[in-house]
Design an enzyme around this catalytic site. Structure first.
Site, PDB file in Angstrom:
ATOM      1  N   TYR A  91      11.664  -8.601  33.065  1.00 42.53           N
ATOM      2  CA  TYR A  91      12.172  -7.794  32.295  1.00 42.53           C
ATOM      3  C   TYR A  91      13.159  -6.533  33.374  1.00 42.53           C
ATOM      4  O   TYR A  91      12.619  -6.349  34.250  1.00 42.53           O
ATOM      5  CB  TYR A  91      11.337  -6.652  31.655  1.00 42.53           C
ATOM      6  CG  TYR A  91      10.550  -7.252  30.388  1.00 42.53           C
ATOM      7  CD1 TYR A  91      11.339  -7.952  29.458  1.00 42.53           C
ATOM      8  CD2 TYR A  91       9.265  -6.772  30.174  1.00 42.53           C
ATOM      9  CE1 TYR A  91      10.436  -8.425  28.242  1.00 42.53           C
ATOM     10  CE2 TYR A  91       8.535  -7.118  28.826  1.00 42.53           C
ATOM     11  CZ  TYR A  91       9.274  -7.941  28.085  1.00 42.53           C
ATOM     12  OH  TYR A  91       8.663  -8.240  26.959  1.00 42.53           O
ATOM     13  N   ASN A 135       9.769  -3.548  25.311  1.00 46.05           N
ATOM     14  CA  ASN A 135       8.601  -3.301  25.360  1.00 46.05           C
ATOM     15  C   ASN A 135       7.664  -2.986  26.355  1.00 46.05           C
ATOM     16  O   ASN A 135       7.952  -2.135  27.311  1.00 46.05           O
ATOM     17  CB  ASN A 135       7.654  -4.673  24.219  1.00 46.05           C
ATOM     18  CG  ASN A 135       6.699  -3.924  23.583  1.00 46.05           C
ATOM     19  OD1 ASN A 135       6.943  -2.957  22.560  1.00 46.05           O
ATOM     20  ND2 ASN A 135       5.366  -4.091  23.503  1.00 46.05           N
ATOM     21  N   GLU A 137       4.744  -2.272  27.441  1.00 50.87           N
ATOM     22  CA  GLU A 137       4.034  -1.094  27.918  1.00 50.87           C
ATOM     23  C   GLU A 137       4.672  -0.075  28.810  1.00 50.87           C
ATOM     24  O   GLU A 137       3.903   0.495  29.692  1.00 50.87           O
ATOM     25  CB  GLU A 137       2.596  -1.590  28.430  1.00 50.87           C
ATOM     26  CG  GLU A 137       1.575  -2.500  27.435  1.00 50.87           C
ATOM     27  CD  GLU A 137       2.211  -3.767  27.086  1.00 50.87           C
ATOM     28  OE1 GLU A 137       2.679  -3.943  26.084  1.00 50.87           O
ATOM     29  OE2 GLU A 137       2.201  -4.517  28.032  1.00 50.87           O
ATOM     30  N   ASN A 194      13.936  -8.275  22.751  1.00 51.55           N
ATOM     31  CA  ASN A 194      12.496  -8.850  22.740  1.00 51.55           C
ATOM     32  C   ASN A 194      11.572  -8.646  21.394  1.00 51.55           C
ATOM     33  O   ASN A 194      11.771  -7.377  20.757  1.00 51.55           O
ATOM     34  CB  ASN A 194      11.825  -8.065  23.892  1.00 51.55           C
ATOM     35  CG  ASN A 194      10.631  -8.569  24.384  1.00 51.55           C
ATOM     36  OD1 ASN A 194      10.272  -9.789  24.357  1.00 51.55           O
ATOM     37  ND2 ASN A 194       9.469  -8.014  24.205  1.00 51.55           N
ATOM     38  N   GLU A 195      11.152  -9.665  21.010  1.00 55.06           N
ATOM     39  CA  GLU A 195      10.282  -9.760  19.851  1.00 55.06           C
ATOM     40  C   GLU A 195      10.885  -9.009  18.663  1.00 55.06           C
ATOM     41  O   GLU A 195      10.363  -8.171  18.011  1.00 55.06           O
ATOM     42  CB  GLU A 195       9.104  -8.933  20.087  1.00 55.06           C
ATOM     43  CG  GLU A 195       8.141  -9.744  21.057  1.00 55.06           C
ATOM     44  CD  GLU A 195       6.420  -9.158  20.976  1.00 55.06           C
ATOM     45  OE1 GLU A 195       5.667 -10.099  21.045  1.00 55.06           O
ATOM     46  OE2 GLU A 195       6.286  -8.050  20.888  1.00 55.06           O
ATOM     47  N   GLU A 290       6.588 -15.892  26.268  1.00 54.35           N
ATOM     48  CA  GLU A 290       5.376 -15.145  26.765  1.00 54.35           C
ATOM     49  C   GLU A 290       4.078 -15.785  26.426  1.00 54.35           C
ATOM     50  O   GLU A 290       3.961 -15.882  25.173  1.00 54.35           O
ATOM     51  CB  GLU A 290       5.305 -13.557  26.371  1.00 54.35           C
ATOM     52  CG  GLU A 290       6.582 -12.783  26.789  1.00 54.35           C
ATOM     53  CD  GLU A 290       6.514 -11.356  26.386  1.00 54.35           C
ATOM     54  OE1 GLU A 290       5.516 -10.975  25.682  1.00 54.35           O
ATOM     55  OE2 GLU A 290       7.556 -10.759  26.389  1.00 54.35           O
ATOM     56  N   TYR A 356      -2.995  -5.793  34.852  1.00 49.32           N
ATOM     57  CA  TYR A 356      -3.017  -6.725  33.712  1.00 49.32           C
ATOM     58  C   TYR A 356      -4.106  -7.959  33.828  1.00 49.32           C
ATOM     59  O   TYR A 356      -3.869  -8.889  33.062  1.00 49.32           O
ATOM     60  CB  TYR A 356      -1.550  -7.508  33.853  1.00 49.32           C
ATOM     61  CG  TYR A 356      -1.395  -7.815  32.216  1.00 49.32           C
ATOM     62  CD1 TYR A 356      -0.668  -6.905  31.334  1.00 49.32           C
ATOM     63  CD2 TYR A 356      -1.267  -8.981  31.879  1.00 49.32           C
ATOM     64  CE1 TYR A 356      -0.131  -7.167  30.001  1.00 49.32           C
ATOM     65  CE2 TYR A 356      -1.067  -9.191  30.187  1.00 49.32           C
ATOM     66  CZ  TYR A 356      -0.307  -8.241  29.437  1.00 49.32           C
ATOM     67  OH  TYR A 356      -0.144  -8.403  28.376  1.00 49.32           O
TER      68      TYR A 356
END
Ligand code: GAL
Length: 988
Positions: A91, A135, A137, A194-195, A290, A356
């Site tokens: 990203y 996105n 996070e 994204n999404e 993903e 993560y």
């Protein structure tokens, strides 16, 4: 944030339950032809081709912006490459590189070129996902802070938004374009947005329609920037959104994000992926943009160590193998390496670590999950028929207490090979299932295992891949219940590495007319039995550490248990795939290079490492990290050597004992404090959709402040008798604030994990008519919210006051002042970026930077701490002298009582590398990489200690911890260049 997360979860659950019926496909908007005029990256319905070769793309997600040390990218990328993977996905965070509208920062740690170069050097392709929305996070989900002032909906075709993102996509697009594979670079694919899967009307209600115009605008902008490699999308479920990209893709997080509940909370793996994919995108490969590689964690969460307990190698066995059962031919693991939310990069739902629980930990060490991934990736990379195989049958085998699901894949093109993916039907099945299984082969249906009383064994939380009619070079494997790790033909001999769990029996049959002597060269011969017929040789093994069987001079079979299998590496020698070398080494094998007859190996070790090199006889010498490696011939004619790791002891500073200096960092509450240089908060209009009731706008982003601490000062003349100050204030999850009336402390809101706003009431005294009062509020800004829905304006949720009032009487407002980081969007420190600093006095002045003369500051340790409510700023220096040739990752670990309302920001050499909240947690250990830490010389550590306690607060401990000691490493790691302290003109 809570709203969107919950809603997103509900949408995902509904989609899963409905077995995902695709929404009607938009048509007529394909803007570019398949292939886009280039023929380097193409595809058919099964897989991608790169340079004409059909390829499995196995990729790991890493975020360059979460690692501000350029020389460490190669370390991560070599580790990804060493898995047998061939790609990384990234990203790019728009908000970070265009902190001030129209001014792009692609310099220093924000320069993408070193990352692309490192990927190329490591031999990996790059998949680039620049947003505009990501996105991840991250603060604003990638959207810039100034965007809060841009009116109207974001992530759709609203013209204001278009004008906002176009310069960014043009700027980043050009950087991507010149790094495309068609231009000699590593970039093979790009993902706009994204999404882009769920949508909102301006009032926040769900909009059933995606914005096709926005999608077209994005694709056009990518093309205009010179991007010619294929585009793909990442639908949040197989919902058929954004079908105008070249190749449809989706994501999946099967184990969910619940780190608290162990495996018992896992759902059973779904069977629907392949058919759903086929319904939506029958002409393109099954692409999972993903796939769960771990989990995020939030304030008040469990820590990533706990997450990893639930999301370790078992998850990879159960769920990743299930994606193979769905014929997934591009698979990207999110995250492979998470990194750090340094410099206020997190959204409010996360803390400094973005570890993560990934295969590669935040401190860059390798977890067991890494090695499990390596077994699987290596197998897929030597199994080309997998790329044209599709599921043809899913069946259940429920006998003898076993409940097994078997997915049969058949190679539609070669029409010979089959892959059987066997898994426990119920993840919650805690028994070791033992059974026999029917497989289809060129020799008819066979029930395996065949010999003796042996059974196939599938432990709980495990899945296996059984192959039939599998060519390992010239060797035809009729079937194998042992899994294939890899195979290669070396000097005309076929070497096949098979693995299983210790003590299991495994059976492998090869089609051969030769009558071989089964020659057990290593391991116990009693663990090997065999049966020869005129057409085949069937071998059965009880899996031990390592059994090596020679079948004449033609075949060398290794059967190893899982732990030993982890030690095998299949390097791309000289970055060429098919050079004949397999190496058993320890912790990490980074590179293998032939020069003349010497095979030079590099990598990392811990403890004593046993090497076994399976290479052509022409290799005369081996080196390990430049030194010679002594080897001797094994009984099966490979080379074996032993290497004793040298990890020199180093002197670590004792941070509890170094000389700490401190100053008060809250001069704002002293009587004569002059805030005239602050920004006057006098806007009476906000473009924000949520309008406040305050007489002037008190939203930080309206004045250009988007991170760290924010300070508000309201100047009032008392009417007399004011006895209460009420406020509604927002800061994001886990935020806190403290409030003063002149120098009188009124109280604090210490916060807890979830609340992102507070309604407070504070008692006022001595508001005598005509007297002057300044209400000072220090608040935490936890990052901007993400805006997961197309059209959503969630990221605009304010940080500041939306309402205030007085009780008793109403004073006369003179004015409000506000500050965050010095300069706001016109920030000072170009090298560390706009997000690195917050609004505390000491940080505005630049006292967190190295090189400040603090000799006149008083001495005090953070272990003594602040005596009342308030903020103090501490500094200390220490030296490190870490030798070359090792990798010694470190962290700053701090501790205080779990109930103590204490907020600490940690700066290392000026870089904000940690935010600690004592009463919320959970993070106490803050990895700081080499390159931020100066491993050869002086370091400056600075801490802001904000006590929200009436009686003050102190740290109980602070340590610089050596987290692991490895010999090897990536080589020279230069310190990230950034300025030292300089007097800041105009700083207040
Ligand atoms: C996905 C999203 C990623 C990240 C992930 C959770 O849905 O695309 O950006 O937020 O969830 O870590």
């Amino acid at each position: 944030m809570i709203y969107s997360t919950v809603l997103k979860a509900a949408l995902l659950a509904a989609a899963a339950q409905a077995a995902v019926i695709p929404s009607s496909s938009p048509s007529g908007l394909r803007v570019r032809q398949i292939g886009n005029g280039q023929d380097v990256v193409t595809w058919d319905k099964y897989s991608f081709y790169v340079d004409g070769e059909r390829v499995m793309i196995y990729s790991g997600e890493v975020h360059p912006f979460r690692n501000p040390v350029q020389d460490l990218h190669l370390d991560i990328l070599q580790k990804v490459k060493a898995l047998g993977f061939n790609a990384v996905s990234v990203y790019i965070h728009w908000g970070l590189v265009e902190y001030e509208r129209g001014k792009f920062n692609w310099d220093g740690v924000f320069d993408l070129q070193p990352f692309f170069d490192a990927a190329k050097a490591a031999g990996l392709w790059v998949i680039v996902r620049p947003g505009p929305y990501i996105n991840g996070e991250s603060t604003g989900g990638g959207l810039p802070g100034w965007g809060v002032r841009v009116e109207g909906q974001w992530r759709n075709s609203n013209a204001n938004y278009t004008a906002a993102w176009e310069p960014y996509i043009s700027s980043v697009g050009k950087i991507i374009a010149k790094n495309q594979i068609t231009k000699g670079g590593p970039v093979i694919l790009t993902q706009p947005e994204n999404e882009y899967s769920a949508f909102m009307y301006p009032d926040g209600s769900l909009n059933p329609d995606e914005d096709l115009l926005y999608e077209k605008q994005l694709l056009d902008a990518f093309a205009d920037a010179g991007i010619e490699v294929p585009t793909f999308c990442n639908d949040a479920w197989i919902g058929g959104h954004f079908l105008s990209v070249d190749v449809y893709g989706y994501d999946n997080y099967p184990a969910g994000f619940d780190c608290l509940n162990p495996i018992t909370s896992w759902p059973d793996p779904p069977d629907y992926f392949y058919s759903s994919h086929n319904d939506v995108a029958p002409n393109t490969p099954n692409l999972i943009a993903e796939f769960q590689g771990g989990s995020f964690d939030s304030w008040g969460g469990t820590t990533f160590e706990q997450c990893y307990k639930d999301l370790g190698p078992e998850m990879v066995r159960v769920y990743n193998k299930n994606t193979y059962a769905s014929a997934t031919h591009l698979l990207n693991i999110y995250m492979m390496y998470g990194g750090t939310n340094w410099g206020h990069l997190s959204h409010p739902g996360g803390y400094s670590s973005y570890d993560y629980a990934a295969a590669i930990a935040e401190d860059r060490t390798l977890r067991e999950k890494y090695y499990e991934l390596k077994l699987q990736a290596n197998f897929l990379m030597v199994s080309p028929a997998y790329l044209t195989s599709v599921p043809v049958d899913v069946r259940n085998l429920a006998t003898n207490g076993s409940n097994i699901t078997i997915t049969e894949l058949w190679d539609e093109v070669g029409k010979n090979q089959r892959f059987y993916i066997l898994r426990q039907t119920k993840v919650q099945e805690f028994t070791n299932s033992k059974f026999k299984v029917d497989v289809q082969t060129s020799a008819g249906q066979i029930t395996v295992p065949q010999l003796g009383n042996a059974v196939y064994s599938l432990p709980a939380q495990d899945s296996k891949i059984l192959i039939t009619d599998y060519p390992a070079g010239p060797v035809d494997i009729l079937y194998s219940t042992l899994e294939v790790l890899t195979w290669k033909v070396i000097d005309g001999k076929t070497v096949i590495i098979l693995y299983g769990n210790t003590g299991e029996s495994g059976e492998t049959a090869i089609l051969t007319k030769t009558s071989y002597k089964v020659d057990v060269r290593s391991g116990k011969s009693s663990t090997v039995s065999s049966k020869q017929t005129s057409t085949s040789l069937t071998l059965q093994f009880v899996v031990g550490e390592q059994t090596v069987v020679a079948l004449g001079d033609d075949i060398l079979l290794y059967v190893v248990d899982r732990v030993n299998a982890y030690n095998f590496w299949v390097p791309d020698v000289n970055l060429k795939k098919d050079l004949p070398v397999i190496i058993k080494a320890g912790y990490l094998l980074r590179t293998a290079t032939f020069s003349g007859n010497t095979l030079a190996l590099t990598g990392d070790t811990n403890g004593t490492t046993v090497f076994e090199v399976i290479a052509p006889k022409s290799v005369q010498a081996y080196t390990w990290n430049g030194g010679s490696l002594d080897v001797s011939l094994t009984r099966w004619e490979t080379q074996e050597g032993r290497y004793r790791t040298k990890t020199p002891r180093v002197d670590m500073p004792d941070l509890a004992r170094v000389k700490w200096k401190y100053i008060n960092s809250l001069p704002e509450i002293s009587g004569n404090y002059d805030d005239s240089k602050w920004v006057t908060a006098d806007n009476t209009y906000t473009p924000n959709p949520t309008k406040p009731t305050t007489p002037v706008i008190l939203y930080a982003s309206d004045y250009g402040f988007h991170s760290g601490n924010i300070l508000w000062r309201g100047h009032f003349t008392a009417s007399g008798g004011e006895n209460l100050f009420n406020l509604t204030i927002q800061g994001g999850n886990a935020f806190g604030y403290s409030i003063w009336d002149n120098d009188k402390y009124l109280g604090s809101f210490a916060g807890s994990a979830v609340p992102s706003a507070d309604n407070g009431s504070y008692v006022l005294t001595e508001w005598i008519k005509g007297s002057s009062h300044v209400i000072t509020i220090l608040q935490d800004h936890m990052g901007l919210e993400q805006s997961w829905f197309g059209g959503q304006e969630n990221f605009k949720l304010s940080r500041g006051l939306s309402d205030y009032s007085f009780g008793g009487a109403t004073p006369i407002l003179k004015h409000w002042k506000v500050t965050g980081n010095l300069g706001g969007e016109k920030f000072v420190d170009w090298a560390r970026g706009g997000l690195n600093e917050g609004g505390l006095f000491a940080v505005r002045k630049g006292y967190h930077l190295p090189g400040l003369d603090d000799s006149l500051w008083a001495s005090k340790s953070p272990l003594k701490g602040v005596t009342g409510p308030g903020v103090e700023f501490y500094r200390a220096t220490f030296d490190l002298n870490i030798p070359d040739g090792v990798d010694y990752p470190m962290s700053v670990d701090i501790g205080s009582s779990a109930t103590l309302a204490l907020r600490v920001e940690i700066y290392v050499n000026g870089w904000q590398f940690g935010k600690y909240i004592g009463n919320i947690g959970p993070q106490k250990s803050f990895p700081v990489p080499q390159g931020i830490l100066n491993y050869k010389g002086e370091n400056t550590i600075a801490l802001s200690l904000w006590s929200l306690e009436d009686n003050g607060a102190a740290l109980e401990s602070i340590d610089l911890v050596l987290r692991s000691q490895l010999e090897g490493g990536v080589g020279t790691v230069k310190n990230s260049v950034a300025p030292d302290f300089e007097e800041r003109p105009g700083a207040y």
